[in-house]
Scaffold this motif. Sequence first.
Motif, PDB file in Angstrom:
ATOM      1  N   PRO A  54      -0.646  -6.125  -0.073  1.00 16.70           N
ATOM      2  CA  PRO A  54      -0.799  -5.444  -1.365  1.00 16.70           C
ATOM      3  C   PRO A  54      -2.220  -4.904  -1.526  1.00 16.70           C
ATOM      4  O   PRO A  54      -3.171  -5.479  -0.988  1.00 16.70           O
ATOM      5  N   VAL A  55      -2.344  -3.816  -2.275  1.00 18.43           N
ATOM      6  CA  VAL A  55      -3.651  -3.158  -2.341  1.00 18.43           C
ATOM      7  C   VAL A  55      -4.672  -3.968  -3.125  1.00 18.43           C
ATOM      8  O   VAL A  55      -5.858  -3.675  -3.067  1.00 18.43           O
ATOM      9  N   ASN A  56      -4.214  -4.972  -3.888  1.00 20.60           N
ATOM     10  CA  ASN A  56      -5.234  -5.758  -4.581  1.00 20.60           C
ATOM     11  C   ASN A  56      -5.552  -7.054  -3.855  1.00 20.60           C
ATOM     12  O   ASN A  56      -6.159  -7.955  -4.421  1.00 20.60           O
ATOM     13  N   SER A  57      -5.173  -7.133  -2.582  1.00 26.50           N
ATOM     14  CA  SER A  57      -5.530  -8.307  -1.799  1.00 26.50           C
ATOM     15  C   SER A  57      -7.046  -8.324  -1.576  1.00 26.50           C
ATOM     16  O   SER A  57      -7.642  -7.343  -1.137  1.00 26.50           O
ATOM     17  N   ARG A  58      -7.635  -9.472  -1.911  1.00 25.62           N
ATOM     18  CA  ARG A  58      -9.096  -9.549  -1.815  1.00 25.62           C
ATOM     19  C   ARG A  58      -9.563  -9.424  -0.362  1.00 25.62           C
ATOM     20  O   ARG A  58     -10.542  -8.758  -0.061  1.00 25.62           O
ATOM     21  N   ARG A 113      -9.510  -5.809   0.820  1.00 29.11           N
ATOM     22  CA  ARG A 113     -10.595  -4.996   0.273  1.00 29.11           C
ATOM     23  C   ARG A 113     -11.932  -5.359   0.898  1.00 29.11           C
ATOM     24  O   ARG A 113     -12.750  -4.478   1.173  1.00 29.11           O
ATOM     25  N   LEU A 114     -12.127  -6.666   1.132  1.00 31.51           N
ATOM     26  CA  LEU A 114     -13.373  -7.076   1.803  1.00 31.51           C
ATOM     27  C   LEU A 114     -13.454  -6.430   3.184  1.00 31.51           C
ATOM     28  O   LEU A 114     -14.508  -5.922   3.588  1.00 31.51           O
ATOM     29  N   ALA A 115     -12.328  -6.444   3.921  1.00 38.90           N
ATOM     30  CA  ALA A 115     -12.338  -5.860   5.266  1.00 38.90           C
ATOM     31  C   ALA A 115     -12.623  -4.363   5.192  1.00 38.90           C
ATOM     32  O   ALA A 115     -13.320  -3.808   6.041  1.00 38.90           O
ATOM     33  N   GLY A 136       0.130   4.071   3.516  1.00 39.02           N
ATOM     34  CA  GLY A 136       0.278   4.894   2.321  1.00 39.02           C
ATOM     35  C   GLY A 136       0.064   4.127   1.028  1.00 39.02           C
ATOM     36  O   GLY A 136      -0.344   2.960   1.047  1.00 39.02           O
ATOM     37  N   PRO A 137       0.336   4.792  -0.095  1.00 43.91           N
ATOM     38  CA  PRO A 137       0.094   4.178  -1.407  1.00 43.91           C
ATOM     39  C   PRO A 137       1.090   3.062  -1.682  1.00 43.91           C
ATOM     40  O   PRO A 137       2.153   2.997  -1.052  1.00 43.91           O
ATOM     41  N   PRO A 138       0.765   2.160  -2.610  1.00 40.61           N
ATOM     42  CA  PRO A 138       1.698   1.073  -2.943  1.00 40.61           C
ATOM     43  C   PRO A 138       3.002   1.625  -3.486  1.00 40.61           C
ATOM     44  O   PRO A 138       3.024   2.568  -4.269  1.00 40.61           O
ATOM     45  N   ARG A 139       4.097   1.048  -3.030  1.00 43.93           N
ATOM     46  CA  ARG A 139       5.423   1.494  -3.469  1.00 43.93           C
ATOM     47  C   ARG A 139       6.256   0.327  -3.981  1.00 43.93           C
ATOM     48  O   ARG A 139       7.416   0.480  -4.275  1.00 43.93           O
ATOM     49  N   ARG A 140       5.655  -0.845  -3.975  1.00 39.90           N
ATOM     50  CA  ARG A 140       6.410  -2.005  -4.447  1.00 39.90           C
ATOM     51  C   ARG A 140       5.554  -2.746  -5.465  1.00 39.90           C
ATOM     52  O   ARG A 140       4.339  -2.834  -5.290  1.00 39.90           O
TER      53      ARG A 140
END
Lengths: 94, 166, 315, 97
Positions: free
Chosen positions: C243-247, C250-252, C307-311
């Motif tokens: 998920p795009v809000n996985s910390r 984002r750190l990586a 791609g962008p989040p879809r779920r």
Amino acid sequence: MNEFLLCAAGFILLTVAAGLFRVLRGPGDADRMMAAQLLGTGGIAALLLIASATPVAGVADVALGLALLAAFASVAFVNSVGADDGQAREADGK
Amino acid sequence: MSGIESGQTPNRARAAGFRAALFFAFWLAISGWKAADLPVGLMAAAAATWASLALMPPTGAQVRPRALAALALHFLRGSVVAGFDVARRALGRKLDLNPGFVTAPLRLPPGAARDAFCALASLAPGSLPVEIDGDTVLIHCLDIKQPVAKNLAAQETLFMRTFHDE
Amino acid sequence: MSVLQILDVGLALLVLAVAVWTIAAREIFGAVVGYVAYGLLLSLVWIRLFAPDVALTEAAIGSGVTGVLLVTSGARLKGAGKASAAAKPSLSLRLSAAALSLLAAAALAGVILALPDPGPTLAPEARQHLAATGLGNPVTAVLIAWRSFDTMLEKIVLALAVVGVWSVASDLYWGGAPAPLGRANPQGALLLLEQTLVPLGILVGVHIFWVGADAPGGAFQAGAILAAMWMIVMIARVSEPPPVNSRWLRLALVAGPAVFIVAGLAGLGMAGYFFAYPDGFAKPIILFIEAFMLLTIAATLPVLVAGPPRRSFRP
Amino acid sequence: MSVALDLFSIVAIAAGAFFFFAGSVGLLRFPDSLTRLHALSKADNLGLGLVVLGLLPRVASLLDALKLVAIWALVLLSGAASAQLIGRALRRRGGDE
């Protein structure tokens, strides 16, 4: 000897380029994919032959990278054809 | 898969050691054995082993080295024959083809071993496994008059002799 | 003409022919395969131009990330192709597009023909000062030591690209995960490929990263290979796009540019100016920066493909 | 000795080139996609194997030789897997070509 290696590389490139003719003709997408696969293998062979005749550092690593990723286009192709079977589209937001 | 639950720890440790050694050997083959590079190689081999264990949990299967050599020789010979076979059919004045599908039973249980066997079988002359349905495999053949199913069964025996459970 | 020259001319003609075919192809998928083939031939050309670093980049990116991206989009476009084919651009639009392309091509040709001979080069100087960096590969020295600012900005561009892709998401799915890359029930051959290639790919990636200091290779090429390995794991549905809000994700994604900036600031404090590496520490610092860039590139490229989040975040 | 090795290289590489040729001819001549897949997956893997075999006597060290063999093994694995993948995709679409 070097001339022979270069001739062999040229010959292999020529034959796989003839195989690329399949890309032009198709008829199916799978045939086009096969032509790309053939070019991949032939390209690696030509690369190794050219590198043996005209030494450049690191060519073996280029060939290694190509060999490692040789199946990726086919994997993506197979993964995407018939994606409308419904399974992969489950989350397309529809 | 069978055999994972019982005695998991020793199996896992042994499989990890075996794979780590293999991966380190591969590292040496592609990167060389300079002393300064060895720590990096060990780290890379550790990472590869971790990925391998995560993606393909050990099943406790054992390898018989001599049978493995026999298997490798068999398939090398098979792929040479396959190459000649294709060349003969492609370059003949008249295309000598009699393509069709053959179904053959598989004795190997579903899993990594079966997938590996099918990959090897696709290098054998005139045969290409295209679909596995339950315990049968559908093979596309260049010439259905060849004893493809019989050859496949013989190869499978060879394969099962090489990778056997404890 | 020697055999080598004939081979070079033949290779160049082949590349041109494939390029023309790729542009002229009517079938989307034909064009995609043409482009994949073109990339492969280009890496042969780079070897003939004695630029193995570029050949390696072309091989790693072209057959891995771009190959998957293009083949996937090609197949999707083909599915949706009927509707868009109806909206064919008008003749005047096509003519002006052709005129513009011709103009651009003529301008490029003019610039190339007007280049001084021999061309201006900094290569001898780069070679001369290579020892100061402790590196053996001048390309890596240029990228991380002498033009470090450019390289850092490139990595920031990669992060911006992720922001761009993610910003297409609808509010409903924000914070969620992109659609799965692969199809349900992957078949045996794909699993076999994933189980065997991924460990070997990690070894090859680390090797190419590590030799990059002294020989052709480096963080970008290695990152592209590791990215391909993560992609095949996702295509085989063994793991899903995070998920795009996985910390962790984002750190990586920001680790590379962040470490780069910190190293630049440290140079300001310790050696007097931004991105100065203290004497004798250049090589370890460069390898440290590169290690984080490797992580960032390996994480960024698959995220762009996914791609962008879809779920939604919690289904 | 070196003449013998050169001769070995020439024979192996020429044989490899021959199989690439045969594979391309098969790809162009075979009547349907699945049989063309046979031509592709069998002939060119063998062709690359023979080219690698022919280059082995010319490498500087054992290391480079192992690397060449590793490259061939990876291509073999990729070829075997992608042939099966494409084969199933063709079969799934009912062999419409």
